[in-house]
Design an enzyme around this catalytic site. Structure first.
Site, PDB file in Angstrom:
ATOM      1  N   SER A 184       0.670  -1.190   0.029  1.00 25.85           N
ATOM      2  CA  SER A 184      -0.030   0.033  -0.082  1.00 25.85           C
ATOM      3  C   SER A 184       0.715   1.131  -0.195  1.00 25.85           C
ATOM      4  CB  SER A 184      -1.021   0.050   1.287  1.00 25.85           C
ATOM      5  OG  SER A 184      -0.359   0.139   2.505  1.00 25.85           O
ATOM      6  N   ASP A 185       2.100   1.242   0.599  1.00 23.56           N
ATOM      7  CA  ASP A 185       3.027   2.268   0.629  1.00 23.56           C
ATOM      8  C   ASP A 185       3.252   2.421  -0.789  1.00 23.56           C
ATOM      9  OD1 ASP A 185       3.210   3.369   3.002  1.00 23.56           O
ATOM     10  OD2 ASP A 185       4.663   1.690   3.914  1.00 23.56           O
ATOM     11  N   LEU A 186       4.043   1.353  -1.520  1.00 26.72           N
ATOM     12  CA  LEU A 186       4.560   1.251  -2.684  1.00 26.72           C
ATOM     13  C   LEU A 186       3.618   1.952  -3.563  1.00 26.72           C
ATOM     14  CD1 LEU A 186       6.851  -1.777  -2.556  1.00 26.72           C
ATOM     15  CD2 LEU A 186       7.645   0.617  -2.509  1.00 26.72           C
ATOM     16  N   GLY A 189       2.846   5.491  -3.410  1.00 19.76           N
ATOM     17  CA  GLY A 189       3.841   6.196  -3.978  1.00 19.76           C
ATOM     18  C   GLY A 189       3.669   6.218  -5.512  1.00 19.76           C
TER      19      GLY A 189
END
Length: 412
Positions: A184-186, A189
């Site tokens: 979810s972070d990647l 981004g």
């Protein structure tokens, strides 16, 4: 604009990066790879949290650990690091002045936190109306959860990903499972990169800046793709299928006599060639298995038969046979095998850059292949505060005396 900038897709863009950890830095690194001048603002003496998320750490030329954690190295190449205390009025003034000289501001502070410093979008827009300002948070700027801190692991659970990832509940090891990387972070981004690029294109046409509100939860829900529409079409929440596929059979891993392979049959012709390669052509004409809808319905009967068939050959024998037959298949590689793979090597995904701590830093290059403006790797992940003096001189025109004064006060 010099000739070297023209060879960079974003060589005319400056990004003020107030983010840390992963989602924001991943966005900023994408922009840096495409040629943007990315100025990373970090806390004096501490810096990005991920600088300390080790071991492992980067090693110097003598093989000794440096202070640079491998986690930090993954998301921060191509940037210039400036240490600056934004909790002080003088530090806030420096950030405002840097924002006036920038095209994009990225930040991932808690909702409303930068407003008290006069560094929120509404404040900076007054000084630079065409500014593009991207906020990245766990839950977005609105809604009942807006004030909550967002962590990738929690978002993977809340956003539905873990309800469809992991072995089936009725099998050994069954239950929810997170991804092996912070998806979810990647993905936030990546979506943030796209949003910033779209906002830059709009600004170039109209002169209008804008505010971008990115949330990990929004991204996690959106990226479930066909699982979302499976649910919306049927009203039935999808289940975990482990390495199998809910809509296609066979589309999963199988154990061979000496390892595992992935078989990804996409149509009935591929299925027929798969079972013929395994010496079981009768499984293609059996009416229970002749079409994909029938194979899905009779999965519990068919898959054990296929599993027994696959165990009769080695991993390499299956890959050779299925590639020759035009059946999609592949091995399950560890990272040793990934970076030894001739296709990975041919695509230039591994690269080394000289690092100021000594020695070389080993990194993975951008997957974006562009004929006219390919990604550039001019700078390794910076040391903490490595470019503070240069940026203050070049971008803000500060004198050596003023820089020394800011250092003495602990502002930079």
């Amino acid at each position: 604009m010099d000739d070297s900038s023209l060879k960079k897709a974003l060589g005319h863009i400056r990004v003020l990066d107030l983010t840390r950890v992963l989602a924001g830095p991943w966005c900023a690194q994408n922009l840096a790879d495409l040629g943007a001048d990315v100025i990373k603002i970090e806390r004096p003496g501490a810096g990005d949290d991920t600088r300390h998320w080790g071991p492992p750490y980067l090693k110097d030329a003598q093989g000794r650990d440096t202070s640079e954690a491998a986690y930090y190295l993954a998301a921060n190449r191509g940037k210039r690091s400036v240490t600056l205390d934004i909790a002080t009025p003088e530090g806030q003034d420096l950030v405002r002045r840097l924002a006036r000289q920038s095209d994009v501001v990225l930040e991932n502070y808690k909702v409303g936190q930068l407003k008290k410093y006069g560094l929120d979008y509404e404040s900076l827009k007054q000084e630079k109306p065409d500014l593009i300002y991207c906020s990245i948070t766990g839950f977005g700027q609105t809604g009942p959860y807006a004030q909550r801190a967002g962590y990738d692991f929690i978002i993977q659970g809340m956003g539905g990903f873990m309800s469809i990832t992991g072995e089936r509940d009725d099998l050994p090891g069954g239950g929810p499972q997170k991804a092996g990387v912070a998806i979810s972070d990647l993905m936030t981004g990546m979506y943030s990169t796209i949003a910033v690029m779209a906002a830059l294109a709009h600004r170039d046409r109209t002169g209008e800046g804008q505010y971008i509100d990115m949330a990990l939860l929004d991204v996690q829900v959106s990226m479930l793709a066909n699982m979302n529409t499976n649910y919306l079409a049927s009203g039935n929440p999808p289940k975990r299928w482990g390495n199998a596929h809910p809509n296609i059979v066979p589309y999963q891993t199988f154990a061979t006599s000496d390892g595992h392979i992935i078989v990804a049959v996409g149509n009935d012709g591929q299925y027929r060639r798969f079972v013929e390669a395994g010496g079981r052509p009768e499984l293609a004409v059996d009416e229970r298995f002749a079409t994909n809808p029938m194979r899905v319905r009779h999965r519990a009967t068919l898959v054990p038969l296929l599993a027994d068939m696959v165990k009769t050959k080695t991993k390499q024998q299956w890959i050779d046979a299925l590639e020759a037959a035009g059946v999609p298949c592949g091995p399950i590689n560890n990272l040793d095998e990934v970076f030894e793979n001739p296709q990975v090597q041919a695509r230039g995904l591994r690269m080394d850059l000289p690092h100021p701590a000594g020695g070389m830093v080993k990194l993975v290059g951008s997957p974006m292949k562009m004929s006219a403006t390919p990604p550039r790797y001019d700078l390794p992940p910076p040391m903490l505060g490595q470019h503070t003096e240069a940026v203050l001189r070049e971008v803000l025109g500060e004198s050596e005396e003023r820089i020394a004064e800011l250092k003495d006060k602990g502002i930079v």
